[in-house]
Scaffold this motif. Structure first.
Motif, PDB file in Angstrom:
ATOM      1  N   ALA A 218       0.829  -1.202   0.000  1.00 47.19           N
ATOM      2  CA  ALA A 218       0.000   0.000   0.000  1.00 47.19           C
ATOM      3  C   ALA A 218       0.866   1.256   0.000  1.00 47.19           C
ATOM      4  N   GLY A 219       1.939   1.237   0.792  1.00 46.80           N
ATOM      5  CA  GLY A 219       2.832   2.389   0.833  1.00 46.80           C
ATOM      6  C   GLY A 219       3.459   2.685  -0.516  1.00 46.80           C
ATOM      7  N   ARG A 220       3.936   1.637  -1.181  1.00 46.78           N
ATOM      8  CA  ARG A 220       4.553   1.842  -2.495  1.00 46.78           C
ATOM      9  C   ARG A 220       3.502   2.295  -3.512  1.00 46.78           C
ATOM     10  N   TYR A 221       2.297   1.745  -3.425  1.00 47.67           N
ATOM     11  CA  TYR A 221       1.227   2.130  -4.338  1.00 47.67           C
ATOM     12  C   TYR A 221       0.883   3.612  -4.163  1.00 47.67           C
ATOM     13  N   LEU A 222       0.797   4.065  -2.929  1.00 53.96           N
ATOM     14  CA  LEU A 222       0.462   5.463  -2.666  1.00 53.96           C
ATOM     15  C   LEU A 222       1.556   6.408  -3.154  1.00 53.96           C
ATOM     16  N   CYS A 223       2.801   5.931  -3.190  1.00 57.94           N
ATOM     17  CA  CYS A 223       3.928   6.768  -3.609  1.00 57.94           C
ATOM     18  C   CYS A 223       4.127   6.777  -5.118  1.00 57.94           C
ATOM     19  N   ALA A 224       3.331   6.020  -5.847  1.00 60.15           N
ATOM     20  CA  ALA A 224       3.527   5.894  -7.293  1.00 60.15           C
ATOM     21  C   ALA A 224       3.390   7.245  -7.989  1.00 60.15           C
ATOM     22  N   ASN A 225       3.865   7.288  -9.220  1.00 64.16           N
ATOM     23  CA  ASN A 225       3.768   8.481 -10.066  1.00 64.16           C
ATOM     24  C   ASN A 225       4.452   9.696  -9.445  1.00 64.16           C
ATOM     25  N   ASP A 226       5.580   9.439  -8.744  1.00 68.26           N
ATOM     26  CA  ASP A 226       6.410  10.513  -8.194  1.00 68.26           C
ATOM     27  C   ASP A 226       5.643  11.411  -7.228  1.00 68.26           C
ATOM     28  N   ARG A 227       4.746  10.835  -6.440  1.00 73.67           N
ATOM     29  CA  ARG A 227       3.986  11.661  -5.494  1.00 73.67           C
ATOM     30  C   ARG A 227       4.836  12.028  -4.276  1.00 73.67           C
ATOM     31  N   ASP A 228       4.595  13.210  -3.773  1.00 74.30           N
ATOM     32  CA  ASP A 228       5.169  13.663  -2.502  1.00 74.30           C
ATOM     33  C   ASP A 228       4.000  13.802  -1.540  1.00 74.30           C
ATOM     34  N   LEU A 229       3.858  12.845  -0.620  1.00 65.58           N
ATOM     35  CA  LEU A 229       2.676  12.800   0.233  1.00 65.58           C
ATOM     36  C   LEU A 229       2.675  13.860   1.322  1.00 65.58           C
ATOM     37  N   ALA A 230       3.752  14.654   1.391  1.00 61.00           N
ATOM     38  CA  ALA A 230       3.724  15.805   2.285  1.00 61.00           C
ATOM     39  C   ALA A 230       2.955  16.963   1.661  1.00 61.00           C
ATOM     40  N   LEU A 231       2.643  16.829   0.366  1.00 59.27           N
ATOM     41  CA  LEU A 231       1.840  17.830  -0.326  1.00 59.27           C
ATOM     42  C   LEU A 231       0.381  17.376  -0.316  1.00 59.27           C
ATOM     43  N   SER A 232      -0.498  18.255   0.078  1.00 60.04           N
ATOM     44  CA  SER A 232      -1.895  17.879   0.225  1.00 60.04           C
ATOM     45  C   SER A 232      -2.498  17.363  -1.074  1.00 60.04           C
ATOM     46  N   ALA A 233      -2.188  18.015  -2.191  1.00 56.56           N
ATOM     47  CA  ALA A 233      -2.763  17.596  -3.471  1.00 56.56           C
ATOM     48  C   ALA A 233      -2.296  16.199  -3.849  1.00 56.56           C
ATOM     49  N   GLY A 437       9.293  14.703 -12.895  1.00 57.91           N
ATOM     50  CA  GLY A 437       8.399  15.134 -11.819  1.00 57.91           C
ATOM     51  C   GLY A 437       9.187  15.286 -10.538  1.00 57.91           C
ATOM     52  N   ARG A 438       9.191  14.266  -9.733  1.00 58.75           N
ATOM     53  CA  ARG A 438       9.951  14.277  -8.484  1.00 58.75           C
ATOM     54  C   ARG A 438      11.273  13.559  -8.736  1.00 58.75           C
TER      55      ARG A 438
END
Length: 610
Positions: A218-233, A437-438
């Protein structure tokens, strides 16, 4: 009473004030090793979820937009006391997280922080999703290895109130060879697990029913597509990729905020089971509205508690009249499907590059090398890596390039071409960048040192002498070499010293020119060998002190030579040896050519008496 209050909140979720804190949609289970009862749960509003309901699609959601639990967090925050920031070690099972489940979330956070640090995954987000999906693995009912016992299954995704997903795993994960079901504590559908499954507990299996494996996936899935989860969007996009429902997003967000304020650990198996599943929405057929074949009744306005509709809005321009023609909803663009972890760039690491140092004008022995890993931590091939030289030393890659791009090989490594040092000594950097991206970035410090010599010597052996107060007639010339070859461009320091070790500068004796204040200069540091490795020193002057003095020359690289300088007055002639102008030469001495002999007669010896 608390449960009663939560039910009231849920029933009133149509109001604007409560909708902001209300619940949402994902996939979860209600009974052990069994599906949730048909008609008891649903995926929320298909339109809000962005689901391709006409074709029974899931729009790439990890859970297949399966049902989820809508229980809200407790009304009392875990850190309500303002007297202390210390959280209780034990407390309500409803607010706590079972020990193994909490450990799995925190382990996943640490692992992802190592392989994909730019994602900044918080374990509290995993806890929020785990709460909504399965009530923290059904209250922490897991065995010693963290595997749910019995296994957790969602309802069959057969299109009856849920998405239609035909079997993709032959029943291997969900025991259903007709339709897929969401599986495990984090409720992955089999097709998603096939791409994102992890083995986090090291037992050699990727088990969706194991909380450690599922939490890391789940953690890796949420981080996909170069997401930075410290950003609300980015966090919102990550949650919606898990289940495409805005109500689901609100529910997860409410638990995420709750866990960010603190929580506590409770024993495995003692957690409270969730009680409020989401409501199913039958999958509509093309052109049939709600899916029941009837026109849905108007919903009460969210601005009017109690169900009293608000007045319809006026058309632009006033007049109080309304537009009777309903406008079709604007279709939402499809959400990009997350790239599987095996194809997602997770991290960029140093692949063993040693110190980067070279002499001016020479090639560097070391080459910059990086290792790209995917989101699962394995080497990742075919990743373009751009290497850039930054600095003013003149250092360049082969073919005099400051920037080059190299693709990683099957072992995940990319090695830059050789560097050639410029002529200017100093520091510079080489930066490696991969990903869009990231981007992942590595920076290497490098240095160009001045040219060196391992030997220096005079080019002749002539004695160097001068009279007090005079200039040395012969110049001092030396040659520097490195590995027996002429060392061009080598910095040389020349110092008048008191001893051969050269530890102390002499304060008398020979010197170079005088400075602006008229003081003798006895050290020169701006000397450099020419293209042939030779150096001719500036003029050297003697002061009034006689004696033998030492000049020490030292090169960059440590080579040195000590040269003797002698200051002495010219010898005084012996009596009668100096002939003044007009003076007769010493008897028996031939006159100097061109000299006129004296006209004075030569005295005759006195006669001896008989």
């Amino acid at each position: 009473m608390a449960a009663h209050m939560r039910r009231r909140l849920r029933r009133g979720a149509t109001t604007t004030a409560v909708a902001a804190a209300a619940v949402a949609a994902l996939a979860a289970s209600q009974a052990p090793a069994a599906t949730l009862a048909d008609g008891s749960v649903g995926s929320g509003d298909p339109q809000a979820a962005g689901e391709d309901t006409a074709n029974g699609g899931t729009d790439g959601a990890a859970t297949g937009n399966s049902p989820y639990y809508t229980d809200l967090p407790p009304l009392v925050s875990p850190d309500k006391s303002t007297a202390s920031n210390v959280l209780p070690a034990a407390g309500s099972s409803e607010a706590g997280i079972p020990a193994s489940v909490l450990a799995a979330y925190k382990q996943a956070e640490r692992t992802v922080a190592t392989t994909d640090p730019s994602c900044r995954l918080p374990w509290q987000l995993l806890a929020a999703i785990g709460k909504v999906e399965s009530g923290q693995a059904r209250g922490g009912r897991v065995d010693a290895n963290g595997t749910a016992s019995p296994r957790i299954l969602g309802p069959a995704l057969n299109g009856q109130g849920f998405a239609l997903i035909k079997d993709t795993d032959g029943g291997a994960y969900d025991g259903d060879a007709v339709h897929d079901r969401a599986v495990g504590p984090m409720q992955f559908i089999p097709s998603t697990w096939a791409s994102w499954g992890q083995d986090a507990n090291g037992d050699g299996r990727k088990d969706p029913n194991n909380i450690y494996d599922a939490a890391l996936a789940a953690g890796r899935y949420l981080c996909a597509n170069d997401r930075d989860l410290a950003l609300s969007a980015d966090l919102d996009r990550a949650v919606l990729s898990y289940n495409r429902s805005t109500e689901y997003l609100r529910t997860v967000r409410s638990w995420f905020s709750y866990y960010q304020r603190g929580t506590h650990e409770i024993p495995d198996g003692t957690g409270a089971l969730p009680s409020s599943p989401s409501t199913p929405s039958p999958s509509p057929r093309p052109g049939t509205g709600s899916g029941t074949g009837t026109t849905p009744s108007p919903k009460p306005s969210p601005a009017e508690p109690g169900g009293t509709p608000s007045p319809a809005p006026s058309k632009p321009g006033g007049g109080g009249s309304t537009d009777p023609t309903p406008k079709p909803p604007t279709p939402k663009p499809p959400t990009p499907k997350p790239t599987p972890p095996s194809e997602t760039l997770g991290s960029l690491e140093n692949a063993g590059t040693g110190p980067l140092r070279a002499t001016a004008g020479q090639e560097f022995d070391e080459r910059v090398s990086v290792l790209a890993r995917n989101a699962a931590g394995a080497p990742l091939a075919k990743v373009p890596v751009t290497f850039t030289v930054t600095g003013d030393t003149g250092t360049l890659f082969a073919e005099e390039k400051k920037t080059v791009t190299v693709w990683t090989g099957t072992d995940g490594t990319a090695t830059a071409p050789k560097l050639r040092a410029g002529e200017k000594a100093g520091e510079f950097t080489v930066t490696a960048v991969a990903g869009t991206g990231r981007a992942r970035t590595l920076t290497y410090a490098a240095r160009v040192t001045a040219r060196q010599a391992d030997a220096i010597a005079r080019t002749d052996e002539k004695a160097l002498t001068a009279a007090p107060g005079e200039k040395f007639a012969d110049a001092v010339t030396v040659k520097a070499t490195y590995q027996d070859a002429a060392a061009a461009g080598v910095a040389v320091t020349a110092t008048m010293v008191k001893d051969r070790l050269g530890a102390v500068e002499n304060d008398k004796g020979p010197h170079f020119e005088e400075d602006a204040d008229g003081k003798p200069v006895r050290t020169l540091t701006t000397l450099t060998t020419d293209a042939d490795g030779q150096l001719r020193l500036p003029e050297i002057f003697a002061d009034d002190h006689e004696g033998t003095y030492l000049l020490r020359l030292t090169t960059e690289g440590g080579a040195s030579v000590v040269i003797e300088l002698t200051v002495e007055a010219p010898e005084e002639p012996a009596p009668g040896e100096t002939t003044e102008p007009g003076e007769a030469p010493t008897p028996g001495e031939a006159p100097t050519p061109g000299e006129t002999p004296s006209a004075e007669p030569t005295q005759t010896p006195a006669a001896t008496k008989p």
